[in-house]
Design a protein around this motif. Structure first.
Motif, mmCIF file in Angstrom:
data_model
loop_
_atom_site.group_PDB
_atom_site.id
_atom_site.type_symbol
_atom_site.label_atom_id
_atom_site.label_comp_id
_atom_site.label_asym_id
_atom_site.label_seq_id
_atom_site.Cartn_x
_atom_site.Cartn_y
_atom_site.Cartn_z
ATOM 1 N N ASP A 1 1.154 -0.956 0.372
ATOM 2 C CA ASP A 1 -0.543 -0.005 -0.045
ATOM 3 C C ASP A 1 0.949 1.302 0.541
ATOM 4 O OD1 ASP A 1 -1.608 1.344 0.721
ATOM 5 O OD2 ASP A 1 -2.450 1.786 2.555
ATOM 6 N N GLY B 1 0.361 7.567 4.583
ATOM 7 C CA GLY B 1 -0.406 8.554 4.078
ATOM 8 C C GLY B 1 -0.076 9.233 2.355
ATOM 9 N N GLU C 1 -11.017 18.633 3.497
ATOM 10 C CA GLU C 1 -11.746 17.354 4.582
ATOM 11 C C GLU C 1 -12.167 16.230 3.712
ATOM 12 O OE1 GLU C 1 -12.900 20.279 8.943
ATOM 13 O OE2 GLU C 1 -14.325 18.942 7.374
ATOM 14 N N GLU D 1 -9.323 14.543 2.627
ATOM 15 C CA GLU D 1 -8.697 13.952 3.706
ATOM 16 C C GLU D 1 -8.805 12.543 3.278
ATOM 17 O OE1 GLU D 1 -7.055 17.646 5.915
ATOM 18 O OE2 GLU D 1 -8.668 16.392 6.631
ATOM 19 N N ALA D 2 -10.074 12.527 3.885
ATOM 20 C CA ALA D 2 -11.097 11.226 3.849
ATOM 21 C C ALA D 2 -10.609 10.251 2.282
ATOM 22 C CB ALA D 2 -12.565 11.379 3.720
ATOM 23 N N THR E 1 -8.094 9.636 0.904
ATOM 24 C CA THR E 1 -7.031 9.578 1.139
ATOM 25 C C THR E 1 -7.265 8.052 1.632
ATOM 26 O OG1 THR E 1 -6.008 11.872 0.253
ATOM 27 C CG2 THR E 1 -4.044 9.543 1.749
ATOM 28 N N ARG E 2 -8.275 8.803 3.176
ATOM 29 C CA ARG E 2 -7.791 7.607 3.947
ATOM 30 C C ARG E 2 -8.285 6.568 3.577
ATOM 31 N NH1 ARG E 2 -9.096 11.503 7.552
ATOM 32 N NH2 ARG E 2 -11.383 11.650 7.079
ATOM 33 N N ASP E 3 -9.532 5.857 2.649
ATOM 34 C CA ASP E 3 -10.865 5.030 2.203
ATOM 35 C C ASP E 3 -10.102 4.494 0.803
ATOM 36 O OD1 ASP E 3 -11.291 6.912 0.474
ATOM 37 O OD2 ASP E 3 -13.109 6.735 0.840
ATOM 38 N N ARG E 4 -9.004 5.363 0.696
ATOM 39 C CA ARG E 4 -8.142 4.962 -1.068
ATOM 40 C C ARG E 4 -9.210 5.260 -2.086
ATOM 41 N NH1 ARG E 4 -4.793 4.909 2.924
ATOM 42 N NH2 ARG E 4 -3.405 3.600 3.654
#
Ligand SMILES: CC(C)(COP(=O)(O)OP(=O)(O)OC[C@H]1O[C@@H](n2cnc3c(N)ncnc32)[C@H](O)[C@@H]1OP(=O)(O)O)[C@@H](O)C(=O)NCCC(=O)NCCS
Length: 189
Positions: free
Chosen positions: A6, A11, A62, A65-66, A68-71
């Motif tokens: 990954d 990040g 925001e 950013e979300a 990136t977090r959930d790809r």
């Protein structure tokens, strides 16, 4: 690369191009995000209207950013290393790991256009996509009247592969899409 690797575990990584540096978007960038995404004329070929104010810029960040977090979406700030200010963004989205493809988006503040910064940024993001995300193919959906974007894509080796009629309903009317594709081996520069 194996499927389990990954590249976003830490990040969104910072990436160096020839003249630009791509990095994660941070809270202090909100005013610059507003400068990039706040003008209706500049966004006339975009898929959504302008951000109204700083609160909208924060909400937009925001969402990034979300992503990136959930790809689901990887949207980098385009900066010039000398001052590290966000002057645009470039995005890899719709990552299909099985079929090794993603789509690309890009925008630059109008007063930074015409210097090749966006081309450098998009090439840098795609290079990362090929090397670290194992992309085989990158796609772009462009308004056929968006000449600056089409020049950028063709400069990087994208080919026009299709034309979809009335694919978007934006700003009160239907818009066609020119569909561009790039195979990893064709990336120029
Ligand atoms: C699309 C967009 C990012 C292109 O910006 P840009 O600065 O023209 O793009 P580039 O970085 O490729 O720069 C190309 C220009 O810089 C010039 N240039 C100068 N030095 C250069 C270099 N080293 N390398 C490449 N181009 C260079 C080129 O001659 C070219 O000028 P031209 O357009 O007059 O021929 C910008 O128009 C934009 O933000 N549009 C609104 C958002 C949008 O529509 N995005 C696309 C949605 S699909």
């Amino acid at each position: 690369m194996t499927d389990s690797r990954d590249p976003f575990a830490g990040g969104l990584p910072a990436l160096d191009g020839t003249r630009v540096r791509l990095r994660a978007i941070r809270p202090p960038d909100d005013p610059d995000l507003l400068a990039v995404f706040g003008d209706a004329h500049h966004l006339r070929y975009w898929s959504h209207g302008p951000l109204a104010d700083l609160a909208a810029a924060r909400q937009y960040r925001e969402g990034i950013e979300a992503g990136t977090r959930d790809r689901s979406l990887f949207q980098w700030a385009i900066t010039e290393p000398a001052d590290d200010r966000l002057v645009g963004t470039t995005t890899l989205g719709s990552w299909d790991q099985k079929n090794r493809r993603a789509d690309i988006g890009f925008i630059l503040r109008p007063d930074h256009a015409g210097r090749g910064l966006a081309s450098d940024a998009v090439r840098t993001a795609i290079r990362f996509g090929i090397r670290e995300m194992a992309l085989h193919r990158v796609e772009a959906d462009v308004d056929p009247e968006n000449e600056a974007s089409i020049r950028l894509l063709e400069r990087l080796g994208f080919q026009r592969e299709g034309y979809f009629r009335e694919r978007w309903f934006t700003f009160g009317s239907w818009k066609d899409s020119a569909m561009y594709g790039l195979l990893a081996a064709d990336l120029a520069g």
